[in-house]
Design an enzyme around this catalytic site. Structure first.
Site, mmCIF file in Angstrom:
data_model
loop_
_atom_site.group_PDB
_atom_site.id
_atom_site.type_symbol
_atom_site.label_atom_id
_atom_site.label_comp_id
_atom_site.label_asym_id
_atom_site.label_seq_id
_atom_site.Cartn_x
_atom_site.Cartn_y
_atom_site.Cartn_z
ATOM 1 N N TRP A 31 0.854 -1.189 0.000
ATOM 2 C CA TRP A 31 0.000 0.000 0.000
ATOM 3 C C TRP A 31 0.889 1.238 0.000
ATOM 4 C CZ3 TRP A 31 -5.028 0.111 -0.905
ATOM 5 C CH2 TRP A 31 -5.726 1.288 -0.663
ATOM 6 N N THR A 95 -10.963 9.895 7.795
ATOM 7 C CA THR A 95 -11.606 9.050 8.804
ATOM 8 C C THR A 95 -10.609 8.680 9.893
ATOM 9 O OG1 THR A 95 -11.034 6.955 7.752
ATOM 10 C CG2 THR A 95 -13.046 8.052 6.962
ATOM 11 N N HIS A 97 -9.615 5.796 10.512
ATOM 12 C CA HIS A 97 -8.871 4.611 10.079
ATOM 13 C C HIS A 97 -7.360 4.817 10.282
ATOM 14 C CE1 HIS A 97 -8.069 0.983 7.764
ATOM 15 N NE2 HIS A 97 -7.197 1.672 7.039
#
Length: 190
Positions: A31, A95, A97
């Site tokens: 990622w 967010t 997250h």
């Protein structure tokens, strides 16, 4: 910012122990690949600059930063390495997250260091923007991957010294500095 006036790639090679016999694991999150590949390149270049044979560098990829914990754990369990670097990048979004991933990865890597005799180096960028990550993965602030490789070399050496002290019948000699591997003492600079 801690890196604002520091080049993350700068190190004094003369202060480092001989690394040619060490084996290193590098677990890389896929990622934010542009960033993690830059960090890996910095680590690889630093290892090679310090005479670590490429055959002694084991790379595993994992999907994201949260998976670095499991990947590093399996690297510790299955490969004969002297240190592991966990490379990832988490960028602030809109967010929570970001907070959960950063906290989980930080605690997970910390737990591996507590549970294992092999050091795991935290090389996870947790930036507010992509530009900040670019700046720290080969950009204007240097490369955090380079810094992580130097930390891995130093920690592998400390582990080696500690193992020798434990096995050596007169650890006072080692602690006094009279006995050193390769006749070098490790200088850790902040």
């Amino acid at each position: 910012m801690a890196t604002e006036n520091k080049n993350l790639s700068a190190y004094d090679k003369s202060t480092l122990p001989n690394a040619k016999d060490f084996r290193f694991g590098v677990v890389v999150a896929e990622w934010n690949e542009q960033i993690t590949e830059g960090l890996y390149k910095g680590a690889l270049d630093a290892f090679l600059d310090n005479e670590v044979p490429e055959a002694n560098i084991i790379r595993w990829n994992v999907p994201g930063s949260f998976e670095l914990i499991y990947g590093s754990k399996k690297m510790l369990q299955t490969q004969n390495v002297d240190a592991v670097i966990a490379i990832g990048c988490v960028i602030q979004g809109q967010t929570k997250h970001f907070d959960f991933v950063c906290e989980g990865v930080t605690q997970g890597i910390k737990d591996l260091n507590v549970q294992s005799d092999i050091p795991v180096i935290f090389c996870v960028l947790t930036d507010n923007s992509m530009q900040q990550s670019i700046d720290r993965s080969g950009g204007i602030h240097g490369n955090k991957g380079t810094e992580a490789a130097i930390a891995a070399i130093k920690m592998a050496y400390i582990r080696q010294q500690a193992s020798l002290a434990h096995e050596y019948k007169k650890p006072a000699l080692l602690n006094s500095g009279q006995l050193q591997i390769d006749n070098e003492s490790l200088k850790i600079e902040e």
